[in-house]
Write a protein that holds these residues in place. Structure first.
Motif, PDB file in Angstrom:
ATOM      1  N   ARG A   1       0.825  -1.203   0.000  1.00 25.40           N
ATOM      2  CA  ARG A   1       0.000   0.000   0.000  1.00 25.40           C
ATOM      3  C   ARG A   1       0.861   1.257   0.000  1.00 25.40           C
ATOM      4  O   ARG A   1       1.972   1.253   0.521  1.00 25.40           O
ATOM      5  CB  ARG A   1      -0.920   0.024   1.228  1.00 25.40           C
ATOM      6  CG  ARG A   1      -1.981  -1.074   1.232  1.00 25.40           C
ATOM      7  CD  ARG A   1      -2.844  -0.951   2.486  1.00 25.40           C
ATOM      8  NE  ARG A   1      -3.882  -1.956   2.545  1.00 25.40           N
ATOM      9  CZ  ARG A   1      -5.090  -1.827   2.008  1.00 25.40           C
ATOM     10  NH1 ARG A   1      -5.393  -0.718   1.359  1.00 25.40           N
ATOM     11  NH2 ARG A   1      -5.993  -2.784   2.102  1.00 25.40           N
ATOM     12  N   PHE A   2       0.338   2.314  -0.571  1.00 26.94           N
ATOM     13  CA  PHE A   2       0.974   3.631  -0.545  1.00 26.94           C
ATOM     14  C   PHE A   2      -0.130   4.615  -0.238  1.00 26.94           C
ATOM     15  O   PHE A   2      -0.930   4.969  -1.109  1.00 26.94           O
ATOM     16  CB  PHE A   2       1.642   3.937  -1.885  1.00 26.94           C
ATOM     17  CG  PHE A   2       2.444   5.214  -1.899  1.00 26.94           C
ATOM     18  CD1 PHE A   2       3.824   5.182  -1.757  1.00 26.94           C
ATOM     19  CD2 PHE A   2       1.824   6.452  -2.054  1.00 26.94           C
ATOM     20  CE1 PHE A   2       4.580   6.357  -1.767  1.00 26.94           C
ATOM     21  CE2 PHE A   2       2.560   7.621  -2.074  1.00 26.94           C
ATOM     22  CZ  PHE A   2       3.945   7.576  -1.931  1.00 26.94           C
ATOM     23  N   GLU A   3      -0.209   5.050   1.015  1.00 33.19           N
ATOM     24  CA  GLU A   3      -1.349   5.847   1.452  1.00 33.19           C
ATOM     25  C   GLU A   3      -0.887   7.029   2.281  1.00 33.19           C
ATOM     26  O   GLU A   3      -0.031   6.898   3.155  1.00 33.19           O
ATOM     27  CB  GLU A   3      -2.313   4.977   2.267  1.00 33.19           C
ATOM     28  CG  GLU A   3      -2.897   3.842   1.435  1.00 33.19           C
ATOM     29  CD  GLU A   3      -3.677   2.844   2.273  1.00 33.19           C
ATOM     30  OE1 GLU A   3      -4.775   2.458   1.836  1.00 33.19           O
ATOM     31  OE2 GLU A   3      -3.189   2.464   3.342  1.00 33.19           O
TER      32      GLU A   3
ATOM     33  N   GLN B   1      -3.546   7.861   7.740  1.00 34.07           N
ATOM     34  CA  GLN B   1      -3.249   6.781   8.681  1.00 34.07           C
ATOM     35  C   GLN B   1      -4.280   5.669   8.660  1.00 34.07           C
ATOM     36  O   GLN B   1      -4.183   4.722   9.446  1.00 34.07           O
ATOM     37  CB  GLN B   1      -3.115   7.341  10.103  1.00 34.07           C
ATOM     38  CG  GLN B   1      -4.404   7.919  10.702  1.00 34.07           C
ATOM     39  CD  GLN B   1      -4.612   9.381  10.423  1.00 34.07           C
ATOM     40  OE1 GLN B   1      -4.485   9.808   9.273  1.00 34.07           O
ATOM     41  NE2 GLN B   1      -4.946  10.147  11.449  1.00 34.07           N
ATOM     42  N   PHE B   2      -5.253   5.760   7.749  1.00 27.86           N
ATOM     43  CA  PHE B   2      -6.334   4.792   7.702  1.00 27.86           C
ATOM     44  C   PHE B   2      -6.246   3.974   6.408  1.00 27.86           C
ATOM     45  O   PHE B   2      -6.370   4.544   5.315  1.00 27.86           O
ATOM     46  CB  PHE B   2      -7.682   5.508   7.769  1.00 27.86           C
ATOM     47  CG  PHE B   2      -7.797   6.432   8.960  1.00 27.86           C
ATOM     48  CD1 PHE B   2      -7.911   5.930  10.237  1.00 27.86           C
ATOM     49  CD2 PHE B   2      -7.768   7.810   8.782  1.00 27.86           C
ATOM     50  CE1 PHE B   2      -8.009   6.785  11.328  1.00 27.86           C
ATOM     51  CE2 PHE B   2      -7.862   8.669   9.863  1.00 27.86           C
ATOM     52  CZ  PHE B   2      -7.987   8.154  11.141  1.00 27.86           C
ATOM     53  N   PRO B   3      -6.033   2.669   6.486  1.00 27.20           N
ATOM     54  CA  PRO B   3      -5.892   1.841   5.278  1.00 27.20           C
ATOM     55  C   PRO B   3      -7.088   1.975   4.354  1.00 27.20           C
ATOM     56  O   PRO B   3      -8.250   1.921   4.779  1.00 27.20           O
ATOM     57  CB  PRO B   3      -5.783   0.420   5.850  1.00 27.20           C
ATOM     58  CG  PRO B   3      -5.242   0.598   7.234  1.00 27.20           C
ATOM     59  CD  PRO B   3      -5.851   1.874   7.730  1.00 27.20           C
ATOM     60  N   GLY B   4      -6.802   2.196   3.068  1.00 28.75           N
ATOM     61  CA  GLY B   4      -7.849   2.290   2.067  1.00 28.75           C
ATOM     62  C   GLY B   4      -8.605   3.602   2.061  1.00 28.75           C
ATOM     63  O   GLY B   4      -9.617   3.732   1.358  1.00 28.75           O
TER      64      GLY B   4
ATOM     65  N   CYS C   1      -5.040  20.838   2.400  1.00 27.02           N
ATOM     66  CA  CYS C   1      -6.360  20.554   2.941  1.00 27.02           C
ATOM     67  C   CYS C   1      -6.269  19.551   4.087  1.00 27.02           C
ATOM     68  O   CYS C   1      -5.210  18.962   4.334  1.00 27.02           O
ATOM     69  CB  CYS C   1      -7.283  20.007   1.853  1.00 27.02           C
ATOM     70  SG  CYS C   1      -6.773  18.379   1.229  1.00 27.02           S
ATOM     71  N   ILE C   2      -7.381  19.361   4.758  1.00 23.02           N
ATOM     72  CA  ILE C   2      -7.520  18.304   5.761  1.00 23.02           C
ATOM     73  C   ILE C   2      -8.400  17.213   5.163  1.00 23.02           C
ATOM     74  O   ILE C   2      -9.536  17.482   4.755  1.00 23.02           O
ATOM     75  CB  ILE C   2      -8.155  18.829   7.062  1.00 23.02           C
ATOM     76  CG1 ILE C   2      -7.326  19.963   7.659  1.00 23.02           C
ATOM     77  CG2 ILE C   2      -8.331  17.682   8.062  1.00 23.02           C
ATOM     78  CD1 ILE C   2      -5.938  19.567   8.092  1.00 23.02           C
ATOM     79  N   VAL C   3      -7.874  16.002   5.084  1.00 23.26           N
ATOM     80  CA  VAL C   3      -8.671  14.861   4.650  1.00 23.26           C
ATOM     81  C   VAL C   3      -9.441  14.361   5.863  1.00 23.26           C
ATOM     82  O   VAL C   3      -8.832  13.907   6.842  1.00 23.26           O
ATOM     83  CB  VAL C   3      -7.782  13.740   4.089  1.00 23.26           C
ATOM     84  CG1 VAL C   3      -8.642  12.555   3.654  1.00 23.26           C
ATOM     85  CG2 VAL C   3      -6.938  14.245   2.927  1.00 23.26           C
ATOM     86  N   PRO C   4     -10.780  14.446   5.843  1.00 25.88           N
ATOM     87  CA  PRO C   4     -11.549  14.015   7.018  1.00 25.88           C
ATOM     88  C   PRO C   4     -11.328  12.530   7.297  1.00 25.88           C
ATOM     89  O   PRO C   4     -11.138  11.735   6.375  1.00 25.88           O
ATOM     90  CB  PRO C   4     -13.001  14.294   6.618  1.00 25.88           C
ATOM     91  CG  PRO C   4     -12.916  15.280   5.499  1.00 25.88           C
ATOM     92  CD  PRO C   4     -11.640  14.963   4.773  1.00 25.88           C
ATOM     93  N   PRO C   5     -11.371  12.142   8.558  1.00 25.87           N
ATOM     94  CA  PRO C   5     -11.186  10.719   8.883  1.00 25.87           C
ATOM     95  C   PRO C   5     -12.443   9.919   8.563  1.00 25.87           C
ATOM     96  O   PRO C   5     -13.541  10.489   8.468  1.00 25.87           O
ATOM     97  CB  PRO C   5     -10.921  10.756  10.388  1.00 25.87           C
ATOM     98  CG  PRO C   5     -11.690  11.949  10.867  1.00 25.87           C
ATOM     99  CD  PRO C   5     -11.568  12.964   9.762  1.00 25.87           C
ATOM    100  N   PRO C   6     -12.311   8.619   8.408  1.00 26.95           N
ATOM    101  CA  PRO C   6     -13.491   7.797   8.146  1.00 26.95           C
ATOM    102  C   PRO C   6     -14.270   7.516   9.433  1.00 26.95           C
ATOM    103  O   PRO C   6     -13.703   7.511  10.530  1.00 26.95           O
ATOM    104  CB  PRO C   6     -12.887   6.506   7.591  1.00 26.95           C
ATOM    105  CG  PRO C   6     -11.546   6.413   8.266  1.00 26.95           C
ATOM    106  CD  PRO C   6     -11.060   7.845   8.388  1.00 26.95           C
ATOM    107  N   GLY C   7     -15.564   7.299   9.290  1.00 26.47           N
ATOM    108  CA  GLY C   7     -16.381   6.878  10.417  1.00 26.47           C
ATOM    109  C   GLY C   7     -16.318   7.825  11.598  1.00 26.47           C
ATOM    110  O   GLY C   7     -16.414   9.044  11.460  1.00 26.47           O
ATOM    111  N   ASP C   8     -16.121   7.253  12.773  1.00 27.53           N
ATOM    112  CA  ASP C   8     -16.083   8.031  14.006  1.00 27.53           C
ATOM    113  C   ASP C   8     -14.666   8.347  14.463  1.00 27.53           C
ATOM    114  O   ASP C   8     -14.464   8.781  15.605  1.00 27.53           O
ATOM    115  CB  ASP C   8     -16.806   7.267  15.124  1.00 27.53           C
ATOM    116  CG  ASP C   8     -18.285   7.066  14.824  1.00 27.53           C
ATOM    117  OD1 ASP C   8     -18.878   7.961  14.189  1.00 27.53           O
ATOM    118  OD2 ASP C   8     -18.838   6.020  15.221  1.00 27.53           O
TER     119      ASP C   8
END
Length: 223
Positions: free
Chosen positions: A31-33, A36-39, A203-210
């Motif tokens: 992976r290359f991301e 900090q959240f996979p995918g 920019c800020i990439v919002p985190p997934p979920g909660d």
């Protein structure tokens, strides 16, 4: 007598201690991301289609190896002797990737090589004074070159160098002395423009979920 604080190099030498048995295995380079959240979030497409790339703060080398396996010539620089030794041990068989033990600013000042892209993934850009680092990065990029970096979303109200507080590593009594440079996206854009960059996207990439913490993601082109 109290022991002296951990220096930045010592901190990274001790980062991600191996707690298993036997030889430490190589991390995955699948992976290359940027987050900090996979995918979650964009991937290597932010670098464009570079032939040569420099990673600032390459750590164990998995991200550099991911790009090398896609046909890119990659140089990874890190000032942790331990991390560079691991990267060389794990990835010496992979063509197209070189790992250098050096301070990133010293490397950029001493080397004359130009790169198509320079990036830092939760790496040295976060831990180096941008007033010193960014002009050096601009000088090492060829025409049309891009810089991309990411790290944790800055805490509200923080601006500039922030000390990492608290003790780290189980059983150790030495305080940290590592600084992280925290800026809002607009402040990063201003720093980059004053350092010779244009077409800045910060920019800020919002985190997934909660999840509570997003990712600061910045891309710019050399002017």
């Amino acid at each position: 007598m109290p022991r002296p604080p951990l220096t930045p190099a010592e901190y990274w030498d001790l980062y991600k201690p191996y707690r298993g048995e036997g030889e430490q295995p190589a991390p995955s380079a699948e992976r290359f991301e940027w987050t900090q959240f996979p995918g979650h979030g964009p991937g290597p497409e932010l670098l464009g289609t570079p032939r040569t790339v420099l990673e600032l703060g390459s750590g164990e080398g998995a991200d550099a190896v991911h790009l090398a396996r896609r046909g890119v010539q990659v140089t990874g620089v890190d000032f942790s002797a331990v991390q560079i030794a691991r990267a060389r041990r794990w990835w010496s068989h992979v063509p197209g990737v070189t790992f250098v033990h050096a301070d990133v600013c010293g490397f950029l000042m001493s080397e004359a090589t130009e790169y198509d892209a320079i990036y830092s993934m939760w790496g040295a850009v976060w831990f180096t004074d941008p007033e010193q680092l960014l002009p050096l990065v601009a000088k090492r990029l060829g025409p049309g070159g891009v810089v991309v970096f990411s790290h944790a979303e800055p805490s509200p109200g923080t601006h500039g160098a922030q000390q990492m507080h608290g003790k780290w590593l189980e059983g150790r009594e030495r305080e940290l002395t590592v600084l992280r440079w925290q800026y809002a996206p607009a402040a990063w854009a201003d720093l980059l423009k004053r350092s010779g960059f244009a077409h800045v996207d910060a920019c800020i990439v919002p985190p997934p979920g909660d999840e509570p913490l997003g990712t600061l993601l910045v891309r710019a082109e050399v002017a």
